[in-house]
Design an enzyme around this catalytic site. Structure first.
Site, PDB file in Angstrom:
ATOM      1  N   CYS A  32      37.770  37.063  43.082  1.00 20.59           N
ATOM      2  CA  CYS A  32      37.963  37.698  44.389  1.00 20.59           C
ATOM      3  C   CYS A  32      37.812  39.213  44.276  1.00 20.59           C
ATOM      4  CB  CYS A  32      39.338  37.336  44.939  1.00 20.59           C
ATOM      5  SG  CYS A  32      39.702  38.167  46.499  1.00 20.59           S
ATOM      6  N   CYS A  41      40.406  41.259  46.336  1.00 23.19           N
ATOM      7  CA  CYS A  41      41.752  41.262  45.752  1.00 23.19           C
ATOM      8  C   CYS A  41      41.824  42.157  44.512  1.00 23.19           C
ATOM      9  CB  CYS A  41      42.180  39.853  45.331  1.00 23.19           C
ATOM     10  SG  CYS A  41      41.661  38.550  46.429  1.00 23.19           S
ATOM     11  N   ASP A  42      40.802  42.120  43.664  1.00 18.44           N
ATOM     12  CA  ASP A  42      40.927  42.730  42.338  1.00 18.44           C
ATOM     13  C   ASP A  42      40.007  43.922  42.072  1.00 18.44           C
ATOM     14  OD1 ASP A  42      42.790  40.773  41.730  1.00 18.44           O
ATOM     15  OD2 ASP A  42      41.280  39.385  40.981  1.00 18.44           O
TER      16      ASP A  42
END
Ligand code: NAP
Length: 321
Positions: A139, A142-143
């Protein structure tokens, strides 16, 4: 009726991504008593997407914002969205469905719409599991921010890989797209954007054979040329894997028709081979999986459920009289 059994719903919607939220909105408008069960926050894959640029009416909108709008819209029409994880969907001998959750509650309804989406496919190479969360990610939204100034690799050649590689260049100093063939399957507009991005370099005809690291995280990828078999290494600080999705259909008990990828085959009303079980969005076998197709499927499914229940009730009435 025991405390952990809930009856009285017309339809249970499993998952609250775009398909689930749209089905909940239409079910509400159709005056159906619907329960939507979602294990995370409403939004599904939209929450893993930075910008959405192909949803009509919104030239550009953040994924989280569109999720919120969809959830608010569904709630406006009375959607009940429950936070729990569905363990099993099963059709019982009396023709109704039981939906069992992790909190040990069983919900019963004559129809279910499965909109449970998918889970990222793993590469299945040494190092992938070991470095998950320590340099291996699925992701970008997200990261990505954890990799400021680093060199990254993205694996895959579809829409997700090419789009997310572009997204990651806002943090990374360079992003390699490692693809096993010599052309992408991603849409042309996404390809053009990636090719025009000076921070992106495509590594064609290579597959990842190992993700190698140390105590600080990922250090390099071991690659194999898919044409010549030659081996090489690509030093990177992180790797984002976007090689497709596996539909979350494992919760359905019993056999249902599916394609080679495990996606559920439906009729033109979105009904699966199990009567009363409908599927919409990423769980369904179809050409493409867009937010627009997910909400299209869901619209059809919710309206089809209304009609399915009307026929069911007519039959029940006829059987009594
Ligand atoms: P996808 O379209 O199935 O593409 C998967 C990619 O990964 C393909 O390029 C495939 O290579 C490669 N691949 C598969 N298994 C591999 C393996 N073991 N090792 C290395 N490479 C492997 O998946 P996706 O990109 O996740 O997209 C899924 C669906 O969501 C698609 O329908 C897509 O259109 C949609 N989507 C749309 C958008 C958008 O429109 N903005 C964004 C994201 C996703 P080959 O090409 O060689 O098969």
């Amino acid at each position: 009726m025991p405390d952990n059994e809930m009856n009285g719903y017309d339809v249970i919607i499993v998952g609250a991504g775009p398909a689930g939220l749209c089905a909940a909105m239409y079910a509400g408008r159709g005056m159906l008593k619907a329960l939507t069960i979602e294990r995370g926050a409403p939004g599904g894959e939209l929450l893993n997407t930075d910008l959405v640029e192909d949803y009509p009416g919104f030239e550009t909108i953040k994924g989280w914002e569109l999720s919120q709008k969809m959830a608010d819209h569904a709630r406006k029409f009375g959607a009940e969205i429950l936070s729990d994880t569905v363990r099993v969907v099963r059709k019982t001998d009396d023709g109704a469905f039981e939906v069992e959750t992790e909190r040990d509650v069983t919900y019963r309804a004559p129809a279910v719409i499965l909109t449970a989406g998918g889970t990222p496919v793993k590469l299945g190479v040494p190092g992938e599991r070991e470095y998950a969360g320590k340099g291996v990610s699925y992701c970008a939204v997200c990261d990505g921010a954890f990799f400021k100034g680093e060199v990254l690799a993205v694996v895959g050649g579809g829409d997700a890989a090419v789009e997310e590689a572009d997204y990651l260049t806002r943090y990374a100093s360079k992003v390699y797209i490692v693809h096993r063939r010599d052309e992408f399957r991603a849409s042309k507009i996404l390809q053009q954007r990636a090719f025009a991005n000076p921070k992106i370099e495509v590594v064609w005809n290579k597959k990842v054979s190992e993700i190698v690291g140390n105590e600080r995280g990922v250090e390099h990828l071991a690659l194999e040329d898919t044409v010549t078999g030659a081996r090489s290494r690509l030093p990177v600080g992180g790797v984002f894997v976007f090689i497709g999705f596996k539909p979350n259909t494992g919760i359905v008990e019993g056999h249902f028709a599916h394609d080679a990828g495990g996606y559920m085959i439906t009729d033109d009303r979105m009904m699966t081979s199990i009567p009363g079980l409908f599927a919409a969005g990423d769980v369904r076998a179809q050409l493409t999986r867009q937010v627009t197709t997910a909400v299209g499927d869901a619209t059809t499914a919710a309206i089809a459920v209304e009609k399915y229940l009307a026929v069911l009730r007519e039959k029940e009435k006829a059987a009594v009289t």
